[in-house]
Design an enzyme around this catalytic site. Structure first.
Site, mmCIF file in Angstrom:
data_model
loop_
_atom_site.group_PDB
_atom_site.id
_atom_site.type_symbol
_atom_site.label_atom_id
_atom_site.label_comp_id
_atom_site.label_asym_id
_atom_site.label_seq_id
_atom_site.Cartn_x
_atom_site.Cartn_y
_atom_site.Cartn_z
ATOM 1 C CD GLU A 95 -3.252 0.673 1.991
ATOM 2 O OE1 GLU A 95 -2.992 0.082 3.050
ATOM 3 O OE2 GLU A 95 -4.224 1.419 1.828
ATOM 4 C CG ASP A 96 1.734 2.762 3.274
ATOM 5 O OD1 ASP A 96 0.664 2.988 2.687
ATOM 6 O OD2 ASP A 96 1.821 2.601 4.502
#
Ligand code: MN
Length: 747
Positions: A95-96
């Site tokens: 996600e990051d």
């Protein structure tokens, strides 16, 4: 896989500080998990460090601290396997960072990739939804997560975020803390992660109400020394004797869970001291001590202090539903103070603290390794698939995992969650929303695609119903619906329709009789109808209405009957002509009912059989209850619950009028059942109860009677239910409601 070259995982050399972090993590893994693939963990650690490099958290710390801490929690508190530790290290990468799921799959294999994908996906589910539906969420999560580790990592992630929440803005803190309190803490509890749940609650409490938190914490600190001195003095002679008998043990006497003390103070409206004094001393016997040793400890304690017999509880022989085992006794000290003492083995204590995971671990023996997880997962699956009682059944009941298999969870266009039975269609969904939506449903969209109304819905579908201005109900839908609501409305619709046609039929008949100058009573017409094999005139009228029987044919027969007084069919002997008086009808019933006394059971199937029966008002039996029948003077059979006081009286005094009755397998009608709910008198309680009933259980309420007194709430609720399973399901759900203490069947 553009990023692979960027990360030279095997050759990268960690700096001193990171190397130390890694060593610490590996140490925790070694001491908590059986088989540890240190090479893979090292690789995951490096990827975690490198991919989050240059990013900091709100605290100003490097970002990679967070996944490493989450991995430590997973290793320490959940300790299933090294794969979950690896996944925890990498849980935020996809996600990051610029790492893709493909990269993860390439480096760490399918298993880790599936878990990380799952963690990323369920994070979204948590974000947008109404946090009041904790129980339903639990089920949604369990049905969504392909791998149980997804949820475990999510708990660890949230725990670390809560531990570091002070770095966020105040309003963000409150928002996260209340979401955690409403959703994660109850879920952690349901999942049996008791120590995680306790810590989450304390952290939330500290965030939301720091003044009260500090108050209780300070009181605890102040009391610590005197409490410890008290325990030391109390346990000194006992401890000496335990050691003489070669029992090795640990004594825990200080409550750690601040929030529960506070809750108790609030609930019981008592000062800290009174609540605090109630906390028990726990004696934990180290492995490999057995339950017999617990009894030895009990015997030693009661040699020194007088027990209060009423307060003795043996949860070892009869464990609580969640698997909790312990001996509880309350003794009176030499100063006349009452102290509760809990005695258990280390294993029992672990289960009490860690629930599900620990229970399973012990069940499988002490070994763990690469297949440990497989067995854990397959055990959970087995529980999911098999409601059969076995040795773990009692424990499992508390989690009710088996329920989730016959239900699906779907979303309204606004993101509200609805529970439907397995195999439900958009028609069911429409009736679930509102009967009018169901009646006017024209088409449905599932996940933005048009589908037929009879399409089977799946978990997580978002459903939209397109309605018309007119009623569009189709009797053929009967085969496509599974919910009670939809079924009964469609059935009602069919009946109305039939009634209308029958009215038309009656018109046709009346006109024909007028024209033919024939006067015929309803009783006479009944006999004519029977001649044509109809059970009632209603059936005859219906067929006249649809035209499937010729009115002239019936008219001819009626005319003949009027002039001869005869119907030239021999089955007329079954007609009531032989029974002319009311008394005789009753006699007939009475005899039929008596026949059941001779060994046959009367089957209750919701239809009127040749024996007339009614349900007793005193105990309101519902399908599934143990019941018996009592033949009344007029020949009816009254159905009572076997445990009903009146039934007991009848059994004793008029046993010859009792007959055996049983429920038919499927009964197609609703019954009245009543329950009594006792709990805290809090704001929104009634709302929450009615909400659970109508929304998630689609149960209709007949009445609710509420009284409250001194902060306590009592509600008597009368409901329409299908049977005992339905009622029990309702009771179980309500028991889980915040503030509810007790739910009982009410008569
Ligand atoms: Mn995270």
């Amino acid at each position: 896989m553009s990023t692979i070259n960027k990360y030279q995982l095997s050759s990268h050399v960690l700096e001193q500080a990171q190397q130390e972090d890694l060593e610490q993590l590996l140490f925790i893994c070694r001491s908590n998990i059986g088989l540890v693939d240190e090479e893979q963990i090292t690789k995951a650690f490096k990827l975690c460090y490198l991919s989050h490099d240059g990013i900091t958290r709100a605290s100003g710390e490097p970002y990679y601290y967070h996944p490493v801490e989450v991995a430590k929690i997973v290793a320490q508190e959940i300790n299933i396997d090294d794969t979950s530790v690896i996944a925890a290290l990498l849980h935020d990468t996809v996600e990051d960072t610029d790492i893709s799921l493909e990269d993860i799959r390439y480096w760490f294999g399918e298993e880790v990739a599936v878990i990380i994908d799952g963690v990323t996906k369920i994070t979204g589910v948590f974000k947008t939804r109404d946090s009041k539906q904790a129980e339903t969420f639990m089920k949604l999560l369990l049905s969504m997560a392909e791998d149980i580790r997804v949820i475990l990592i999510k708990f660890a992630d949230r725990l670390h975020n809560m531990r570091t929440i002070q770095h966020l803005r105040r309003e963000k803190q409150i928002q996260i803390a209340s979401e955690t309190m409403d959703l994660y803490a109850p879920l952690a509890h349901r999942f049996g992660l008791f120590s995680i749940k306790n810590e989450l609650e304390d952290l939330c409490f500290k965030t939301i109400d720091p003044t009260s938190f500090k108050f209780v914490a300070r009181k605890l600190r102040e009391k610590k020394e005197s409490r410890e001195a008290f325990i030391d003095e109390l346990m000194m002679p006992v401890g000496r004797q335990l050691r003489e008998q070669n029992l090795s043990f640990e004594i825990k006497g200080r409550p750690k869970h601040i929030y529960s003390i506070y809750r108790k103070m609030q609930r019981q409206q008592k000062p800290f001291e009174e609540i605090y004094d109630l906390f028990a001393i726990r004696i934990i016997l180290d492995d490999p001590h057995t339950k017999e040793d617990c009894w030895r400890v009990y015997s030693i304690i009661t040699d020194w202090y007088t027990p209060i017999p009423e307060r003795f509880r043996d949860f070892i022989s009869v464990p609580k539903a969640n698997g909790y085992q312990s001996l509880h006794t309350t003794v009176i000290t030499n100063q006349g103070k009452k102290v509760e003492v809990q005695i258990r083995t280390r294993k029992m204590d672990n289960i009490a603290e860690r629930g599900l995971a620990a229970h399973w671990k012990y069940k499988e023996g002490e070994q763990s390794g690469s297949d440990t997880l497989d067995r854990f997962v397959s055990w959970v699956r087995e529980v999911l698939d098999n409601p059969r009682p076995d040795s773990t059944a009692d424990f499992v009941k508390d989690f009710q995992l088996n329920l989730y298999q016959d239900e699906i969870y779907v979303f309204t266009p606004k993101g509200e969650l609805r529970t439907l039975p397995f195999n439900a269609t958009p028609i069911d969904f429409a009736f679930e929303i509102h009967s009018e939506v169901g009646e006017r449903a024209m088409a449905a969209k599932v996940n933005d695609k048009m589908v037929p109304l009879r399409h089977k819905l799946r978990n997580g579908d978002q459903v939209e119903i397109i309605t018309g201005t007119k009623i569009n109900l189709n009797p053929d839908w009967m085969d496509d619906v599974v919910t009670h609501k939809a079924k009964s409305r469609i059935r009602q619709f069919i009946k109305q329709k039939q009634r209308k046609i029958a009215d038309v039929g009656r018109d046709i008949w009346d006109k024909r009789c007028n024209k033919g100058k024939l006067e015929i009573t309803d009783q006479e017409l009944t006999r004519i109808a029977r001649k044509f094999k109809y059970e009632s005139t209603q059936g005859l009228f219906y067929d006249l209405g649809t035209g499937s029987i010729d009115v002239n044919q019936v008219f001819k027969e009626a005319k003949k009957f009027k002039s001869t007084g005869k119907i030239d069919q021999d089955d007329s002997e079954i007609l009531e002509s032989s029974i002319s008086t009311h008394d005789e009808v009753q006699q007939k019933y009475y005899e039929a009912a008596r026949a059941f006394g001779q060994g046959n059971a009367l089957i209750l199937n919701g239809d009127v059989s040749h024996v007339k029966y009614t349900y007793a008002n005193c105990c309101n039996p519902i399908p599934g209850d143990e019941v018996l029948g009592f033949i009344s003077r007029n020949g009816d059979v009254k159905i009572h619950r076997s445990m009903c006081n009146n039934a007991q009286h009848l059994l004793k005094n008029e046993s010859d009028r009792i007959i055996d009755v049983r429920w038919a397998g499927a009964i197609d009608s609703t019954f009245l059942g009543a329950i009594r709910v006792i709990g805290e008198d809090r704001v929104g309680m009634i709302n929450d109860i009615t909400d659970i009933l109508s929304r998630s259980l689609s149960t209709n309420m007949k009445s609710i009677n509420v009284s409250s007194d001194e902060g306590m709430f009592e509600g008597i609720i009368t409901l329409y239910v299908d049977g005992i399973n339905h009622l029990e399901k309702i009771m179980k759900r309500l028991e889980k409601l915040q503030g509810v203490k007790n739910v009982l069947r009410y008569e």
